[in-house]
Design an enzyme around this catalytic site. Structure first.
Site, PDB file in Angstrom:
ATOM      1  N   LYS A 184     -13.433 -13.925  -3.939  1.00 25.55           N
ATOM      2  CA  LYS A 184     -13.734 -13.049  -5.042  1.00 25.55           C
ATOM      3  C   LYS A 184     -15.195 -13.553  -5.986  1.00 25.55           C
ATOM      4  CE  LYS A 184     -10.769 -12.176  -8.453  1.00 25.55           C
ATOM      5  NZ  LYS A 184     -10.304 -10.665  -8.265  1.00 25.55           N
TER       6      LYS A 184
HETATM    7  N1  PMP Z   1      -7.911  -6.907  -4.105  1.00 21.18           N
HETATM    8  C1  PMP Z   1      -9.108  -7.221  -4.849  1.00 21.18           C
HETATM    9  C2  PMP Z   1     -10.502  -6.564  -4.355  1.00 21.18           C
HETATM   10  C3  PMP Z   1      -8.959  -7.749  -6.203  1.00 21.18           C
HETATM   11  O1  PMP Z   1     -10.087  -8.167  -7.029  1.00 21.18           O
HETATM   12  C4  PMP Z   1      -7.724  -8.400  -6.504  1.00 21.18           C
HETATM   13  C5  PMP Z   1      -7.337  -8.929  -7.874  1.00 21.18           C
HETATM   14  N2  PMP Z   1      -7.859 -10.357  -7.693  1.00 21.18           N
HETATM   15  C6  PMP Z   1      -6.656  -8.041  -5.432  1.00 21.18           C
HETATM   16  C7  PMP Z   1      -6.715  -7.716  -4.385  1.00 21.18           C
HETATM   17  C8  PMP Z   1      -5.025  -8.696  -5.766  1.00 21.18           C
HETATM   18  O2  PMP Z   1      -5.324 -10.134  -5.957  1.00 21.18           O
HETATM   19  P1  PMP Z   1      -4.333 -10.740  -6.716  1.00 21.18           P
HETATM   20  O3  PMP Z   1      -3.034 -10.436  -6.635  1.00 21.18           O
HETATM   21  O4  PMP Z   1      -4.540 -12.321  -6.255  1.00 21.18           O
HETATM   22  O5  PMP Z   1      -4.590 -10.788  -8.047  1.00 21.18           O
END
Ligand code: PMP
Length: 302
Positions: free
Chosen positions: A156
């Site tokens: 991230k």
């Molecule tokens: N893909 C991206 C590009 C994201 O930013 C997120 C959000 N964090 C997700 C998938 C989903 O991840 P999570 O379920 O851990 O929030």
């Protein structure tokens, strides 16, 4: 609109919301070189609890490592900061946003900058509004996910979100709720801030981790599906396969489990949230609200 709360935690101190600012000459602002997390906390029968806090902390440190940033606080310290913030602001449910950013230098060399950590929290309802119940309309965006040789797309990292934000804009400008993005090979990858699932002949299918963020909601939904005797496959699929799916849904901390009822003007199934999607959504909400003892291990009381 950004919600105004009492405090934001900055480098070890709870600072007044209005005073939690950065200077214009902040390295991360100029180059998108920062890492962050998005976490939710929910009301449960025993007070409020953060969903999969340890997994989010792990990912924050993983993202920092991918950007060669050394976080100057321990995971325990950051977890304490989060519970402190929730208590100070007296929030029952909401979103938590830790960000690790660099400041002090200009020019591209990140070395020599000071590493800062801030954590904000605020109440946040359904990220995609009424689409959570009624289903979202999505486009397949022209904007693709960056290649993994170009960006650390499994982390991230703030800069990754330029491509997501452009895809989101593309969707909003065309009157859609969300954008589904393809990987460099033209297969379906993920949404702007969510992972994608399709259901075909009662099997749940989602792209493998090669070109996507390893979503914590994705992992949770896959576990819930397996525990509910729903077959799960990680495999690449193409846009035509997506359009022909029986059901489509997307998962993310912000979007939770949101059905997708149309893609590029084409109805998915009968144009209503699908049966398996609704089952998984229901089970997911039971889990985050502490209503299924099997998944209480995912909750951290604060
Ligand atoms: N893909 C991206 C590009 C994201 O930013 C997120 C959000 N964090 C997700 C998938 C989903 O991840 P999570 O379920 O851990 O929030």
């Amino acid at each position: 609109m950004v919600v105004h709360t009492k405090k934001i935690w900055v480098n070890g101190k709870f600072v007044d919301w209005k005073k939690a600012n950065v200077h214009i000459l902040t390295y991360s602002l100029h180059y998108g070189f920062a890492v962050f997390e998005g976490i939710r906390f929910y009301v449960t029968p025993n007070g409020h609890a953060v969903f999969r806090l340890d997994d989010h902390m792990e990912r924050l440190f993983f993202s920092a490592k991918a950007a060669k940033i050394k976080i100057p606080f321990s995971k325990e310290k950051l977890k304490k900061a989060i519970s402190g913030l929730i208590r100070i602001d007296k929030l029952k449910a909401g979103y938590i946003r830790p960000i690790v950013y660099l400041a002090g230098e200009m020019g591209l060399n990140p070395k020599g900058n000071k590493v800062h950590v801030a954590i904000a929290t605020w109440p946040w309802g359904a990220y995609l509004g009424k689409a959570l119940k009624e289903g979202a309309k999505a486009i397949i965006a022209k904007q693709r996910r960056p290649d993994k040789n170009a960006m650390p797309i499994n982390a991230k990292v703030s800069g990754n979100y330029v491509s997501s934000a452009l895809a989101k804009l593309e969707a909003i400008e065309k009157g859609y709720d969300e954008a589904i993005m393809l990987d460099k090979n033209g297969n379906v990858a993920e949404c702007t801030g969510e992972n994608v699932f399709i259901v075909k002949d009662n099997v749940l299918i989602t792209p493998p981790l090669d070109y996507i963020l390893s979503g914590i909601t994705r992992k949770s939904v896959m576990q819930i599906a397996k525990d509910s005797s729903i077959r799960v496959k990680e495999k690449f699929f193409t846009p035509p396969e997506l359009l022909k799916a029986d059901e489509v849904f997307i998962t993310g901390t912000a979007a939770e489990v949101t059905p997708v009822v149309a893609v590029n003007k084409k109805k998915i199934g009968n144009g209503k949230p699908g049966r398996i999607t609704l089952t998984l959504q229901h089970e997911f909400f039971k889990a985050v609200h502490g209503k299924n003892p099997k998944y209480r291990k995912w909750l951290t009381k604060v």
